[in-house]
Design a protein around this motif. Structure first.
Motif, PDB file in Angstrom:
ATOM      1  N   SER A  73       1.429   9.672  10.258  1.00 40.39           N
ATOM      2  CA  SER A  73       1.355   9.127   8.482  1.00 40.39           C
ATOM      3  C   SER A  73       0.104   9.615   7.934  1.00 40.39           C
ATOM      4  O   SER A  73      -0.802   9.799   9.053  1.00 40.39           O
ATOM      5  CB  SER A  73       1.478   7.627   8.582  1.00 40.39           C
ATOM      6  N   ASP A  74       0.141   9.826   6.544  1.00 41.59           N
ATOM      7  CA  ASP A  74      -1.159   9.968   6.037  1.00 41.59           C
ATOM      8  C   ASP A  74      -2.167   8.707   6.212  1.00 41.59           C
ATOM      9  O   ASP A  74      -1.570   7.673   6.398  1.00 41.59           O
ATOM     10  CB  ASP A  74      -0.921  10.240   4.505  1.00 41.59           C
ATOM     11  N   LYS A  75      -3.429   8.871   5.782  1.00 43.68           N
ATOM     12  CA  LYS A  75      -4.376   7.635   5.933  1.00 43.68           C
ATOM     13  C   LYS A  75      -3.992   6.779   4.776  1.00 43.68           C
ATOM     14  O   LYS A  75      -4.107   7.176   3.539  1.00 43.68           O
ATOM     15  CB  LYS A  75      -5.807   8.236   5.910  1.00 43.68           C
ATOM     16  N   VAL A  76      -4.297   5.609   4.834  1.00 43.16           N
ATOM     17  CA  VAL A  76      -4.068   4.606   3.737  1.00 43.16           C
ATOM     18  C   VAL A  76      -5.550   4.537   3.216  1.00 43.16           C
ATOM     19  O   VAL A  76      -6.439   4.314   3.984  1.00 43.16           O
ATOM     20  CB  VAL A  76      -3.732   3.170   4.175  1.00 43.16           C
ATOM     21  N   GLN A  77      -5.880   4.872   1.693  1.00 45.59           N
ATOM     22  CA  GLN A  77      -7.120   4.759   1.308  1.00 45.59           C
ATOM     23  C   GLN A  77      -7.277   3.271   0.574  1.00 45.59           C
ATOM     24  O   GLN A  77      -8.373   3.066   0.502  1.00 45.59           O
ATOM     25  CB  GLN A  77      -7.152   6.026   0.482  1.00 45.59           C
ATOM     26  N   LYS A  78      -6.015   3.024   0.022  1.00 43.87           N
ATOM     27  CA  LYS A  78      -6.233   1.824  -0.786  1.00 43.87           C
ATOM     28  C   LYS A  78      -5.079   1.103  -1.192  1.00 43.87           C
ATOM     29  O   LYS A  78      -4.215   1.738  -1.231  1.00 43.87           O
ATOM     30  CB  LYS A  78      -7.079   2.560  -2.191  1.00 43.87           C
TER      31      LYS A  78
END
Ligand code: ADP
Ligand code: MG
Ligand code: ZN
Length: 660
Positions: free
Chosen positions: A460-465
């Protein structure tokens, strides 16, 4: 808005103006009046005597007369007496009265005067040239003067409307001779700049190329999504080369009237030839250059003529005439192939969305002249702004500056920029609509579901916010971005994305045993990705076969249908099955991850309910320490920024989001 001190409307202005335009006429009539008066009533004396008293008057004043002039016309006789004391007396009488009564008192039967003064007789009754034609000539002269005068005024008007009509055909190209924009203003687009350097060099010194007989492209096409700096790049080329820059938008050619566009194209090239070397920039080329003979209603004569003229002009100037035509479009797929053939727009430069380094550079370019807090790290910010164009970034910084001003801050702080980015993604925060406790809770768990998938799924992509501040149509959103800029996506990554999109809905299922409408957008996106995997990327059991080609909506420019189907009914069924399989697998995976990480979902959701927004760093700490100690940051969203509350059209899903 009421103005306490409304300015009086200057009502006197229009009459004054009309008076001014009337003035020449008034003068003219005054002159005419004076001339008429001089011609017919000149010498009018102080004394006027009525007919019956005339004889007595003449006798009474006989001694005072110096001379008397008698002018007889067809019906009247005019008697003008010049007295010794310099006064003048006139009388106009019937001719018969003169002949029967007055004449015998002045003259004897043989014609000798009976009076002491001199008598001058002018028999105007005898036609002379002047008494016959004089008055008509006079009228004629007036008439001619009046006509000339009116005509000259009208001619003014006519000629100005004439030039207007001519201007219609004139190109609308704006000419800039001193372009200030240079490559320094274009950040990040290094490859594009490199390509353009050759053109700059040519424009600076066309002779060098002529000498070697080298041919340069006449037309260069800049292709790329909106806001990536195509226009800016075109301008920068002109600025770097220091040549005149004609810029025109494709839509400027297109008019109501057939032939106008073609005329404008002709005119533009004519103008440009005079100032060569120069750069012609045609923005939004697709407005004129769309494929001929396509579209609803069989085509557009005007556009086709314009396009034909453009093709003719581009063929008409030689390779070394020093004119380079630069055109920009974001739809090169709809362009007429004739435009793209060799000798026209044969060089294509793709201007793509900036990568991370590019975004950082663009942030820095637009941060010039703005007071930005020292702790703002543009590199970190550009990590969160995947997919942002240069124009987006410019507007984010501008919005951030406005937010800082409204916030009474002395510089632009990180939170202002963050808020501006959120607005760019999902619209301004909704301050008017109050959610009830249960709704907030559903949204928090929904978003926490997305986030946990993002945190736990390896691809998965990184959770930024994560935020549950409602914005626009969304109840909250999770911002996920890839760790690095990617050009390729693998099957695993695409699948992880679908799992992530379904995470919100799955979390609702797990924790509330019920589902909300908030997942509508998630489901839509998830389905789209799954379908693309099957029909275009060949990532299913159906094998690497392209079943559909997305031709996009060309707003009826080429096709009615937006996608081309290359399959039978039988295959359609299989595609649907394959899509469903992917979605089902993803849904199972999402459930598995959420069940496994139940505690984390609850922790994140409860923290969200408390804080509304959590950032990547906070998430890391939260999962490690199981709590957040730091003080809550004042939410900038609580500052009311939108004066106009957006009216709610219909109840919208609460927790749609786009976790990009
Ligand atoms: P396009 O013509 O591709 O739609 P524009 O050239 O009009 O985009 O870009 C709009 C604005 O975005 C520009 O005026 C500029 O301020 C900003 N911008 C876009 N790309 C860049 C870039 N690479 N560097 C700096 N600013 C950029
Ligand atoms: Mg543009
Ligand atoms: Zn969601």
């Amino acid at each position: 808005m009421s103005n306490p001190n409304p300015r009086p409307t200057p009502r006197s202005a229009p009459p004054r103006r009309s008076l001014r335009t009337l003035l020449p006429y008034l003068l003219l009539f005054a002159v005419i009046g004076v001339v008429i008066w001089l011609a017919f009533f000149s010498g009018q004396g102080h004394d006027t005597v009525i007919q019956s008293g005339l004889v007595a008057y003449l006798q009474e004043h006989a001694g005072e007369f110096d001379t008397v002039k008698i002018v007889t016309t067809e019906t009247t006789t005019k008697i003008t007496g010049y007295l010794k004391d310099k006064t003048i007396f006139t009388a106009v009488v019937d001719r018969t009265f003169y002949e029967t009564i007055l004449q015998p008192t002045l003259f004897a039967a043989d014609g000798t005067p009976l009076v002491a003064y001199e008598i001058e007789i002018i028999n105007a009754y005898q036609r002379t040239f002047w008494n016959t034609f004089g008055p008509s000539l006079l009228y004629l002269v007036f008439f001619v003067i009046a006509m000339v005068f009116l005509y000259s005024r009208m001619a003014g008007a006519v000629s100005s409307s004439n030039t207007k009509a001519m201007e219609f055909n004139r190109s609308r190209a704006r000419l800039e001779t001193k372009v200030k924009t240079t490559f320094d203003d274009v950040a990040g687009a290094d490859a594009e700049k490199q390509e353009m350097m050759e053109i700059v060099d040519y424009l600076r010194n066309p002779k060098k190329y002529t000498k070697f007989g080298a041919k340069l492209p006449k037309g260069v096409l800049l292709v790329g999504p909106p806001g990536t700096g195509k226009t800016l790049l075109g301008k920068a080329v002109a600025g770097e080369a220091n040549v005149p820059f004609y810029s025109i938008s494709g839509s400027d050619f297109v008019e109501m009237f057939v032939g106008v566009g073609a005329g404008r194209v002709r005119d533009m090239f004519q103008q440009a030839k005079k100032t060569a070397p120069c750069l012609i920039f045609i923005d939004e080329l697709d407005a004129v250059g769309r494929q001929r003979g396509a579209g609803l209603g069989g085509g557009n004569d005007e556009r086709e003529q314009t396009l034909n003229q453009l093709l003719i002009e581009m063929d008409g100037f030689s390779d070394n005439s020093g004119i380079i035509v630069l055109a920009a479009t974001n739809r090169d797929d709809v362009l007429d192939p004739a435009l793209l053939r060799a000798g026209r727009f044969d060089r294509k430069i793709t201007v793509s969305l900036p990568d991370r380094a590019g975004r950082t550079a663009i942030f820095k370019v637009h941060a010039r002249g703005k007071i930005i807090d020292d702790e703002v790290d543009f590199d970190a910010i550009s990590r969160r702004t995947v997919g942002f164009s240069g124009a987006d970034i410019e507007s984010v910084l501008n919005d951030a500056a406005i937010l800082a001003i409204r916030d009474n801050s002395d510089n632009v702080k990180l939170r202002h920029i963050d808020e501006a980015i959120d607005r760019r993604i999902a619209g301004p925060a909704r301050t008017t609509r109050q959610l009830n406790e249960h709704e907030r809770k559903v949204i928090a768990y929904h978003e926490a579901g997305h986030a946990v998938i993002g945190l736990k799924h390896p691809y998965s992509d990184k959770v930024q916010k994560i935020t549950i501040i409602p914005r626009g149509q969304t109840g909250g959103h999770v911002l996920m971005t890839p760790e690095e800029d990617r050009f390729l996506l693998t099957k695993n990554q695409l699948f992880a994305r679908i799992v992530g999109y379904l995470g919100g809905r799955t979390s609702e299922e797990v924790f509330f045993d019920d589902v909300s409408t908030g997942a509508q957008n998630d489901i839509e996106v998830a389905t789209r990705i799954a379908r693309l995997m099957v029909t275009e990327f060949g990532m299913s059991d159906l094998g690497p076969i392209q079943y559909e080609r997305d031709t996009g909506s060309v707003f009826l420019g080429r096709d009615y249908t937006s996608s081309q189907k290359n399959f039978s009914q039988q295959v359609a069924l299989e595609i649907d099955k394959a899509v469903r399989k992917i979605i089902e697998q993803a849904h199972d995976k999402a459930r598995e991850i959420i069940e496994e990480n139940r505690e984390d979902v609850i922790l994140i959701a409860e923290t969200l309910l408390d804080r509304e927004t959590i950032t990547a760093e906070q998430i890391d700490r939260l999962l490690k320490d199981r709590k957040l100690d730091e003080p809550k940051q004042a939410a900038i969203a609580s500052v009311v920024l939108t004066e106009k509350p957006k009216e709610e059209v219909k109840p919208k899903p609460e927790a749609e989001d786009d976790n990009k």
